[in-house]
Design a protein around this motif. Structure first.
Motif, PDB file in Angstrom:
ATOM      1  N   GLU A 154       0.812  -1.216   0.000  1.00  0.00           N
ATOM      2  CA  GLU A 154       0.000   0.000   0.000  1.00  0.00           C
ATOM      3  C   GLU A 154       0.847   1.268   0.000  1.00  0.00           C
ATOM      4  OE1 GLU A 154      -3.841   2.009   2.173  1.00  0.00           O
ATOM      5  OE2 GLU A 154      -2.588   0.661   3.338  1.00  0.00           O
ATOM      6  N   LYS A 155       1.869   1.298   0.841  1.00  0.00           N
ATOM      7  CA  LYS A 155       2.641   2.530   1.008  1.00  0.00           C
ATOM      8  C   LYS A 155       3.865   2.608   0.110  1.00  0.00           C
ATOM      9  CE  LYS A 155      -0.005   3.597   4.592  1.00  0.00           C
ATOM     10  NZ  LYS A 155      -0.988   4.708   4.537  1.00  0.00           N
ATOM     11  N   LYS A 156       4.220   1.455  -0.476  1.00  0.00           N
ATOM     12  CA  LYS A 156       5.454   1.362  -1.266  1.00  0.00           C
ATOM     13  C   LYS A 156       6.685   1.625  -0.402  1.00  0.00           C
ATOM     14  CE  LYS A 156       3.341   2.720  -5.677  1.00  0.00           C
ATOM     15  NZ  LYS A 156       1.970   2.859  -5.151  1.00  0.00           N
ATOM     16  N   TRP A 157       6.548   1.375   0.893  1.00  0.00           N
ATOM     17  CA  TRP A 157       7.675   1.533   1.806  1.00  0.00           C
ATOM     18  C   TRP A 157       8.566   0.303   1.716  1.00  0.00           C
ATOM     19  CZ3 TRP A 157       4.509   3.251   6.728  1.00  0.00           C
ATOM     20  CH2 TRP A 157       4.009   4.548   6.507  1.00  0.00           C
ATOM     21  N   ILE A 158       9.815   0.471   2.092  1.00  0.00           N
ATOM     22  CA  ILE A 158      10.742  -0.660   2.116  1.00  0.00           C
ATOM     23  C   ILE A 158      11.474  -0.768   3.452  1.00  0.00           C
ATOM     24  CG2 ILE A 158      12.624   0.671   1.068  1.00  0.00           C
ATOM     25  CD1 ILE A 158      11.842  -3.102   0.626  1.00  0.00           C
ATOM     26  N   VAL A 159      11.771   0.361   4.084  1.00  0.00           N
ATOM     27  CA  VAL A 159      12.541   0.309   5.340  1.00  0.00           C
ATOM     28  C   VAL A 159      11.698  -0.300   6.459  1.00  0.00           C
ATOM     29  CG1 VAL A 159      13.773   1.642   7.084  1.00  0.00           C
ATOM     30  CG2 VAL A 159      13.976   2.268   4.668  1.00  0.00           C
ATOM     31  N   LEU A 160      10.473   0.208   6.677  1.00  0.00           N
ATOM     32  CA  LEU A 160       9.626  -0.340   7.742  1.00  0.00           C
ATOM     33  C   LEU A 160       9.328  -1.819   7.525  1.00  0.00           C
ATOM     34  CD1 LEU A 160       7.973  -0.027  10.296  1.00  0.00           C
ATOM     35  CD2 LEU A 160       6.050   0.769   8.897  1.00  0.00           C
ATOM     36  N   PHE A 188      12.830  -4.224  -6.014  1.00  0.00           N
ATOM     37  CA  PHE A 188      13.736  -3.954  -7.135  1.00  0.00           C
ATOM     38  C   PHE A 188      13.047  -4.236  -8.475  1.00  0.00           C
ATOM     39  CE2 PHE A 188      17.235  -4.424  -3.970  1.00  0.00           C
ATOM     40  CZ  PHE A 188      17.811  -3.185  -4.179  1.00  0.00           C
ATOM     41  N   GLY A 189      12.200  -5.277  -8.516  1.00  0.00           N
ATOM     42  CA  GLY A 189      11.459  -5.546  -9.744  1.00  0.00           C
ATOM     43  C   GLY A 189      10.500  -4.419 -10.081  1.00  0.00           C
ATOM     44  N   SER A 190       9.845  -3.857  -9.055  1.00  0.00           N
ATOM     45  CA  SER A 190       8.936  -2.727  -9.270  1.00  0.00           C
ATOM     46  C   SER A 190       9.710  -1.488  -9.690  1.00  0.00           C
ATOM     47  CB  SER A 190       8.143  -2.446  -7.987  1.00  0.00           C
ATOM     48  OG  SER A 190       7.375  -3.557  -7.611  1.00  0.00           O
ATOM     49  N   SER A 191      10.889  -1.271  -9.113  1.00  0.00           N
ATOM     50  CA  SER A 191      11.722  -0.133  -9.469  1.00  0.00           C
ATOM     51  C   SER A 191      12.169  -0.230 -10.923  1.00  0.00           C
ATOM     52  CB  SER A 191      12.941  -0.054  -8.548  1.00  0.00           C
ATOM     53  OG  SER A 191      13.775   1.028  -8.897  1.00  0.00           O
ATOM     54  N   ASN A 197      11.768   6.822  -9.315  1.00  0.00           N
ATOM     55  CA  ASN A 197      11.024   7.860  -8.596  1.00  0.00           C
ATOM     56  C   ASN A 197       9.968   7.240  -7.692  1.00  0.00           C
ATOM     57  OD1 ASN A 197      12.432   9.995  -9.760  1.00  0.00           O
ATOM     58  ND2 ASN A 197      11.060  10.092 -11.542  1.00  0.00           N
ATOM     59  N   ALA A 198       9.306   6.202  -8.204  1.00  0.00           N
ATOM     60  CA  ALA A 198       8.295   5.511  -7.398  1.00  0.00           C
ATOM     61  C   ALA A 198       8.945   4.585  -6.378  1.00  0.00           C
ATOM     62  CB  ALA A 198       7.356   4.716  -8.304  1.00  0.00           C
ATOM     63  N   TYR A 199      10.075   4.001  -6.725  1.00  0.00           N
ATOM     64  CA  TYR A 199      10.753   3.052  -5.843  1.00  0.00           C
ATOM     65  C   TYR A 199      12.238   3.419  -5.773  1.00  0.00           C
ATOM     66  CZ  TYR A 199       6.484   0.333  -6.464  1.00  0.00           C
ATOM     67  OH  TYR A 199       5.165  -0.076  -6.505  1.00  0.00           O
ATOM     68  N   PRO A 200      12.586   4.416  -4.934  1.00  0.00           N
ATOM     69  CA  PRO A 200      13.980   4.887  -4.867  1.00  0.00           C
ATOM     70  C   PRO A 200      14.939   3.799  -4.391  1.00  0.00           C
ATOM     71  CG  PRO A 200      12.467   6.442  -3.825  1.00  0.00           C
ATOM     72  CD  PRO A 200      11.692   5.204  -4.072  1.00  0.00           C
ATOM     73  N   ILE A 201      16.059   3.691  -5.096  1.00  0.00           N
ATOM     74  CA  ILE A 201      17.055   2.686  -4.750  1.00  0.00           C
ATOM     75  C   ILE A 201      17.713   3.007  -3.406  1.00  0.00           C
ATOM     76  CG2 ILE A 201      19.221   1.608  -5.456  1.00  0.00           C
ATOM     77  CD1 ILE A 201      16.796   0.765  -7.064  1.00  0.00           C
ATOM     78  N   GLY A 202      17.832   4.315  -3.091  1.00  0.00           N
ATOM     79  CA  GLY A 202      18.450   4.700  -1.823  1.00  0.00           C
ATOM     80  C   GLY A 202      17.717   4.124  -0.625  1.00  0.00           C
ATOM     81  N   ARG A 203      16.401   4.110  -0.695  1.00  0.00           N
ATOM     82  CA  ARG A 203      15.622   3.533   0.406  1.00  0.00           C
ATOM     83  C   ARG A 203      15.881   2.026   0.520  1.00  0.00           C
ATOM     84  NH1 ARG A 203       9.678   6.304  -0.713  1.00  0.00           N
ATOM     85  NH2 ARG A 203      10.338   8.481  -0.456  1.00  0.00           N
ATOM     86  N   ALA A 204      16.009   1.388  -0.631  1.00  0.00           N
ATOM     87  CA  ALA A 204      16.284  -0.044  -0.611  1.00  0.00           C
ATOM     88  C   ALA A 204      17.639  -0.337   0.027  1.00  0.00           C
ATOM     89  CB  ALA A 204      16.239  -0.607  -2.030  1.00  0.00           C
TER      90      ALA A 204
END
Length: 617
Positions: A154-160, A188-191, A197-204
């Motif tokens: 839902e949030k497209k979050w990765i860290v939490l 990574f597949g979504s990115s 922009n939608a799935y920043p690599i830095g957050r990953a």
């Protein structure tokens, strides 16, 4: 989230928690002594299995966490409280995920019912329903995994999500770490598909750092204290994947019926997913993301299954065996609960089809072809018009022909589906306030189930009490509900020294916490530390003999052989492992001229024998 729905879900979860609740059974048989040991350092100091787990192992953090809560609430209170909380949180995040996916309250509620009550194939000895009723490390971390997927979807979050799976890894390392990898793979597949922009690599990358921190809390001590050069890969795979756990590890050993039912069950959810993917993804970009992520995770799990077969049975490797990849069938079941709930609500399909995977598959297949051939959406089409009689007949036939051992759980599923139909007003009985009335009715039934064990034995006839005993909760340790075992435990506790060591049949680990006495070995309590694992296998071999069977079939075979144990062999066990007493079945065939003189206790099921030491010239 609607408050009235939240209350209804909470009552359903309490009902499911109470139903057949048992403490100290199944996997808890091996976990309970370790928790008690954390609470009392003097607890059975000379027990092999307890001693093994004083070094670091996969149960390390779980035992400490459960002991800390048990100090406050008692073991009985803490286990029951967590059982309900884990069930409710799992239901809550299932509801939220389904709501994000379908934007439909009815589908979201049905997904919760499916989570706790939908009969599913028991592939790789997975649970009959998606949510595991008994509190184990897997059940404890399940809400964390579902929450991680929800916040990712839902949030497209990765860290939490990786924090949540990292916490889960402390209590169930395989679920936690592998789910982290699945979410990273989908991220990574979504990115790659939808852009950074939608799935920043830095957050990953930050998420990967979090994952490394949690992984180090498990993997560093594991390799430093648990792994031994004495354990070869061949021996590791032979012991773990074949002799002890073929039902979890060895795909070729899974029952054929579980594969067949899995084909039908996941075939049904696959058809439903295909329908939604084709029909819904043109509506919003958001739905496209969700479907891609589901597909990526599913493909990764299927790939892990292939690896779990190739690199355990064809080319045995330790890392693939340790990963136990087939346990991730539980995540496929969870996805299926959500997808199928949305499908059935959207097609207004008869929910009776969910009682058996084969009926579910043919119901889905019929509706699927009906949709393809009838673009007008005619609600009176053949598939819909005759669903009730067709599926009623199909389900009854399947229940008769294909025996289902978990009959109580099937009836529970029927009851909860009916309650859902009433609550959602798909079936109307009352003119006003039907959801509120059904909620109150469910609460009354649940409270009645809660007090049943308190009144059943006192006020009800024996036949009715025996019938209710199949479903009512057992708040105390399950052995206390077994008169013969309780009598045995009480005798051992009061009449034998605290440092006594017992040799028991391989299927009687309850003695550790029922009588507070050490035992030489049992089949269920398996140490995952290398040297102790080798010791465990040698003890099994020396005490009970050899067997060509695997898993719990081996346990049954060894238990049968132990019925013919000689007193001379008991003395050999005494010399090698210090056993001072033996527990035998009263129906065991033994050398009565020797053993009968040393019997110090006997009831209808058990006999306790004192082993008199003998010198060896």
């Amino acid at each position: 989230m609607n408050t009235k729905h939240l209350i209804f879900i909470a009552i359903v979860c309490l009902f499911v928690t109470l139903l057949k609740y048992e403490l100290g059974e199944s996997d808890q048989l091996s976990q309970m002594p370790l928790i008690i040991k954390e609470m009392n350092s003097n607890f059975i100091p000379n027990d092999f299995f307890v001693e093994a787990n004083e070094t670091f192992g996969p149960r390390f953090y779980y035992s400490k966490f459960m002991a800390a809560g048990s100090f406050v609430f008692s073991i009985q209170g803490w286990f029951f409280l967590l059982s309900f909380v884990c069930c409710f949180l799992s239901a809550y995040f299932t509801y939220r995920t389904a709501q994000y996916f379908f934007k439909n309250e009815t589908a979201s509620l049905l997904s919760v019912i499916f989570l706790v009550a939908l009969p599913t194939p028991t592939l790789a000895e997975s649970t009959f329903t998606t949510y595991e009723g008994i509190l184990t490390p897997s059940a404890l971390v399940f809400p964390f995994l579902l929450a991680a997927f929800y916040y990712f979807f839902e949030k497209k979050w990765i860290v939490l999500p990786l924090v949540l799976t990292g916490i889960a890894s402390l209590f169930q390392v395989l679920y936690g770490l592998t789910t982290s990898l699945l979410i990273l793979w989908a991220y990574f597949g979504s990115s790659f598909k939808y852009g950074r922009n939608a799935y920043p690599i830095g957050r990953a990358l930050l998420g990967i750092l979090v994952l490394i921190l949690f992984a180090s809390a498990n993997l560093l001590p594991y390799f430093m204290t648990t792994v031994s050069e004495k354990m070869t890969t061949e021996e590791f795979v032979r012991i773990v994947a074949y002799f002890r756990n073929p039902h979890h590890y060895a795909a070729s050993e899974f029952p054929l019926i579980s594969w067949v039912l899995s084909l039908f069950f996941f075939g049904a959810s696959g058809l439903a997913l295909y329908f939604f993917y084709k029909k819904e993804t043109n509506e919003t970009a958001q739905s496209k993301h969700f479907y891609l992520q589901i597909i990526l995770v599913t493909l990764a799990i299927l790939g892990a299954f292939v690896g779990g077969y190739l690199f355990v049975e064809v080319i045995p490797t330790r890392i693939w065996t340790t990963a136990q990849t087939f346990r991730y069938v539980i995540l496929l079941k969870w996805f299926s609960c959500i997808i199928l709930a949305g499908w059935l609500v959207k097609q207004k399909w008869d929910l009776l089809s969910t009682i058996h995977p084969i009926a579910l598959f043919f119901a889905t297949l019929t509706a699927f072809f009906n949709i393809k051939n009838n673009r007008t959406g005619n609600s009176k089409s053949f598939a819909i018009k005759y669903s009730t009689p067709i599926l009623l007949i199909t389900t009854v036939i399947l229940l008769v022909i294909v025996a289902i051992e978990e009959d109580i759980l099937v009836l529970t599923g029927l009851f909860l589906i009916f309650a859902f139909l009433l609550y959602s007003q798909n079936i109307s009985i009352f003119k006003k306030n039907q959801p509120q009335i059904i909620t109150i009715g469910m609460l009354i039934v649940t409270l009645g189930l809660a007090i049943t064990p308190l009144i059943s034995q006192r006020f009800l006839p024996n036949k009715l009490d025996n019938l209710l005993a199949k479903v009512y909760p057992k708040y105390d340790f399950a052995y206390r509900y077994d008169a013969e075992l309780t009598e045995l435990a009480n005798f051992i506790t009061t009449k034998t020294p605290e440092d006594a060591i017992f040799i028991t049949p391989p299927d009687l680990p309850q003695i550790r916490f029922a009588a507070n006495r050490a035992i030489v070995i049992d089949f269920k309590s398996f140490p995952y530390q290398d040297e102790y694992m080798l010791n465990w296998r040698e003890r099994m071999r020396f005490c009970y003999g050899e067997t060509d069977l695997l898993g719990f079939e081996a346990q049954k075979d060894l238990a049968e052989k132990f019925k013919f144990v000689s007193y001379k062999h008991l003395q050999a066990i005494q010399r090698k492992y210090g056993a001072t007493y033996a527990i035998l079945d009263t129906r065991e065939v033994v050398d009565k001229n020797t053993i009968f003189e040393n019997v110090i206790f006997e009831n209808d099921l058990y006999r306790v024998i004192e082993i008199i030491p003998t010198s060896v010239n």
